[in-house]
Design an enzyme around this catalytic site. Structure first.
Site, mmCIF file in Angstrom:
data_model
loop_
_atom_site.group_PDB
_atom_site.id
_atom_site.type_symbol
_atom_site.label_atom_id
_atom_site.label_comp_id
_atom_site.label_asym_id
_atom_site.label_seq_id
_atom_site.Cartn_x
_atom_site.Cartn_y
_atom_site.Cartn_z
ATOM 1 N N ASP A 54 0.338 -7.518 2.294
ATOM 2 C CA ASP A 54 0.052 -6.242 1.639
ATOM 3 C C ASP A 54 1.177 -5.239 1.904
ATOM 4 O O ASP A 54 1.528 -4.972 3.047
ATOM 5 C CB ASP A 54 -1.271 -5.687 2.170
ATOM 6 C CG ASP A 54 -1.877 -4.639 1.257
ATOM 7 O OD1 ASP A 54 -1.146 -3.716 0.857
ATOM 8 O OD2 ASP A 54 -3.074 -4.735 0.953
ATOM 9 N N SER A 94 -4.254 -0.881 -3.939
ATOM 10 C CA SER A 94 -4.591 -2.257 -3.553
ATOM 11 C C SER A 94 -5.771 -2.813 -4.331
ATOM 12 O O SER A 94 -5.856 -4.023 -4.557
ATOM 13 C CB SER A 94 -4.887 -2.328 -2.053
ATOM 14 O OG SER A 94 -3.706 -2.152 -1.301
ATOM 15 N N GLU A 270 -4.697 -12.447 3.871
ATOM 16 C CA GLU A 270 -3.959 -11.192 3.719
ATOM 17 C C GLU A 270 -3.422 -10.700 5.056
ATOM 18 O O GLU A 270 -4.175 -10.565 6.026
ATOM 19 C CB GLU A 270 -4.850 -10.102 3.124
ATOM 20 C CG GLU A 270 -4.069 -8.797 2.890
ATOM 21 C CD GLU A 270 -4.955 -7.601 2.588
ATOM 22 O OE1 GLU A 270 -4.497 -6.735 1.820
ATOM 23 O OE2 GLU A 270 -6.088 -7.524 3.115
ATOM 24 N N ASP A 275 0.955 -3.093 5.152
ATOM 25 C CA ASP A 275 0.748 -1.934 4.282
ATOM 26 C C ASP A 275 0.465 -0.674 5.094
ATOM 27 O O ASP A 275 1.027 0.391 4.839
ATOM 28 C CB ASP A 275 -0.411 -2.235 3.335
ATOM 29 C CG ASP A 275 -0.902 -1.010 2.579
ATOM 30 O OD1 ASP A 275 -0.118 -0.458 1.792
ATOM 31 O OD2 ASP A 275 -2.063 -0.610 2.786
ATOM 32 N N HIS A 279 2.470 2.910 5.191
ATOM 33 C CA HIS A 279 1.897 4.243 4.972
ATOM 34 C C HIS A 279 2.289 5.193 6.111
ATOM 35 O O HIS A 279 2.528 6.383 5.884
ATOM 36 C CB HIS A 279 0.374 4.164 4.890
ATOM 37 C CG HIS A 279 -0.148 3.703 3.566
ATOM 38 N ND1 HIS A 279 -0.023 4.441 2.411
ATOM 39 C CD2 HIS A 279 -0.807 2.565 3.199
ATOM 40 C CE1 HIS A 279 -0.585 3.801 1.391
ATOM 41 N NE2 HIS A 279 -1.058 2.642 1.847
ATOM 42 N N ASP A 317 1.059 -7.316 -3.032
ATOM 43 C CA ASP A 317 0.337 -6.671 -4.124
ATOM 44 C C ASP A 317 1.052 -5.426 -4.639
ATOM 45 O O ASP A 317 0.861 -5.021 -5.784
ATOM 46 C CB ASP A 317 -1.092 -6.320 -3.693
ATOM 47 C CG ASP A 317 -1.152 -5.573 -2.361
ATOM 48 O OD1 ASP A 317 -0.104 -5.414 -1.701
ATOM 49 O OD2 ASP A 317 -2.258 -5.144 -1.977
ATOM 50 N N HIS A 318 1.872 -4.815 -3.783
ATOM 51 C CA HIS A 318 2.661 -3.631 -4.125
ATOM 52 C C HIS A 318 3.563 -3.353 -2.929
ATOM 53 O O HIS A 318 3.405 -3.952 -1.864
ATOM 54 C CB HIS A 318 1.757 -2.412 -4.380
ATOM 55 C CG HIS A 318 0.803 -2.160 -3.244
ATOM 56 N ND1 HIS A 318 1.203 -1.658 -2.026
ATOM 57 C CD2 HIS A 318 -0.530 -2.395 -3.137
ATOM 58 C CE1 HIS A 318 0.177 -1.595 -1.214
ATOM 59 N NE2 HIS A 318 -0.900 -2.042 -1.863
ATOM 60 N N HIS A 406 2.301 4.233 -1.978
ATOM 61 C CA HIS A 406 2.837 3.026 -2.614
ATOM 62 C C HIS A 406 3.990 3.386 -3.547
ATOM 63 O O HIS A 406 4.111 4.531 -3.989
ATOM 64 C CB HIS A 406 1.754 2.321 -3.426
ATOM 65 C CG HIS A 406 0.593 1.863 -2.627
ATOM 66 N ND1 HIS A 406 -0.545 1.331 -3.195
ATOM 67 C CD2 HIS A 406 0.365 1.844 -1.283
ATOM 68 C CE1 HIS A 406 -1.407 1.006 -2.246
ATOM 69 N NE2 HIS A 406 -0.888 1.315 -1.079
#
Length: 446
Positions: A54, A94, A270, A275, A279, A317-318, A406
């Site tokens: 992620d 997400s 995952e 991710d 952030h 996913d991004h 993101h």
């Protein structure tokens, strides 16, 4: 006569050299194809292991390669790029990205496995279940978080995690491993119980319930429920201080359980907290959780090499944070300093006293870095101490960040095993589950 003999010898030498070169090239080509997992695109795919880092993109991959000092377990199998936009934004969240990657349907940010019109859509996991395959979900977040939820549940609002948990059992997910125990226990609204004890119900239905590394290692059944924390699991930086399993441990356990099904399996894994590190703009956290994910992929690929009928797909996913390789005008990157970091910026910030007079000592204890007076004052004066700590460490590593959210860049996709070449080229994220379904010869019609 001598000239003639010399000519013959020269021609023979050239011919032999040509044969040698051709043979050498063929061997090298064969070795390359084996390393790349490039097999016949008509070979049977019995199992699919879908690995999702992620928030991870090519910048993370590059920084991680320097951090590790060599290629990742999945670097050799890069195939192409995927586009990530959602139905209502060029920059996805997400939930929408997970929905696209699970169902082949674009939806709005915040929605989980429903169309923009709020209609439920089937996932690749549902399709696998429909073809009698076993299925599993693994994550280092709460297991009811947006990405795993996209495969095993449908809700209009990704925040409805208590509504997501029971759907996993309704949808016959066989292996469920991650955090989020609270969402499987009875909840109360206005003095009225809204859900039963899902853990007890799962045990009655034949699930082995495990809560730590030791119990997970002893699980032998085909159905396993592993909930290793009340909320999210610990980051890889802090996990060694807990009894929680690594992502590699969970991946290995999930494969062992699901592989008992003669019809095959579908497994989604995952690396959730890459991710979260993005952030927070926490470069050390990002690299250490990338390492945990890399080790999990290595387990999956090793199984696939032995099995011969397993397709492993790795795709984020991004991207999160707008990470860069190099920063502040310097043509360099120094990710090696992140190897010695043993705590997240948030954890270090919690160790600061009220007047932050111990900044220098705390940062040195957990990073090995000797801060300058200027760096100390930046952290002391910041309204957000953990953000300031992360900024100092990122600057030292020459890693830049453009966002706390993101970004909408394309992502690399990697694949190993039979039919892996079908992921070559530029794809939209909705293509991924469709290619998987085709490879497994199962129907996913959305």
């Amino acid at each position: 006569m001598l000239k003639k003999m010399a000519t013959v010898a020269l021609c023979a030498g050239v011919l032999l050299s040509g044969i040698y070169v051709n043979v050498g090239f063929s061997e090298a080509e064969a070795e390359h194809k084996e390393k790349a997992g490039n097999r016949n695109n008509n070979e049977k795919v019995k199992n699919v292991i879908y690995m999702i880092p992620d928030g991870y993109n090519a910048d993370y991959a590059t920084n991680y390669r320097w951090f590790k000092g060599e290629k990742s377990s999945f670097d050799p199998y890069v195939k192409g790029l995927i586009q990530t936009y959602s139905a209502n934004s060029e920059v996805t969240d997400s939930a929408a990205a997970g929905t696209a990657m699970a169902t082949g349907v674009k939806t709005n940010n915040g929605m989980v496995s429903v169309s923009p019109e709020k209609e439920e859509v089937d996932s690749i996991l549902d399709a696998a279940e429909g073809s009698k395959k076993s299925t599993g979900l693994v994550a280092t977040s709460t297991i009811t978080h947006a990405t795993p939820a996209s495969f095993g549940a449908s809700v209009v609002d990704r925040g409805a995690q208590a509504k997501i948990a029971p759907q996993y059992f309704n949808n016959d997910v066989d292996v469920i491993l991650g955090g989020g125990r609270d969402y499987f226990l009875p909840t109360s609204e206005g003095g009225k119980q809204t859900e039963g004890n899902l853990i007890e119900e799962a045990q009655k239905d034949g699930y082995e319930y495990v809560t730590n590394t030791d119990e997970l290692s002893k699980a032998r059944g085909e159905k396993v429920l592993g909930l290793f924390s009340d909320g999210a699991m610990a980051s890889e930086l802090e996990r060694p201080e807990t009894s929680q399993p690594s992502l590699a441990d969970m991946t290995d356990a999930a494969i062992n359980a699901l592989d008992q099904d003669k019809d095959g399996f579908f497994l989604m894994v995952e690396g959730s907290q890459i991710d979260w590190a993005g952030h927070a703009n926490d470069a050390a956290w990002a690299m250490h959780d990338s390492k945990a994910f890399d080790e999990a992929v290595a387990e999956a690929i090793e199984f696939a090499k032995q099995d011969g009928k397993t397709l492993v797909v790795v795709a984020g996913d991004h991207e999160t944070g707008g990470m860069s390789v190099g920063a502040n005008g310097e043509y360099d990157v120094k990710t090696e300093i992140l190897r010695d970091v043993t705590a997240s910026g948030a954890y270090m910030a919690k160790q600061l006293n009220d007047n932050r007079s111990n900044v220098k000592d705390v940062v040195k204890e957990y990073t090995g870095l000797e801060l300058t007076n200027k760096e100390v004052n930046k952290i002391k004066d910041a309204s957000d101490a953990d953000g300031a700590i992360n900024k100092v460490i990122s600057d030292r590593a020459l890693i830049g960040w453009t966002s706390g959210g993101h970004t909408g860049v394309d992502l690399p996709i990697y694949a190993y095993g039979p039919q892996s070449e079908k992921f070559s080229g530029l794809h939209d994220n909705v293509d991924i589950p469709m290619i998987m379904a085709e490879a497994m010869k199962i129907e996913l019609e959305n």
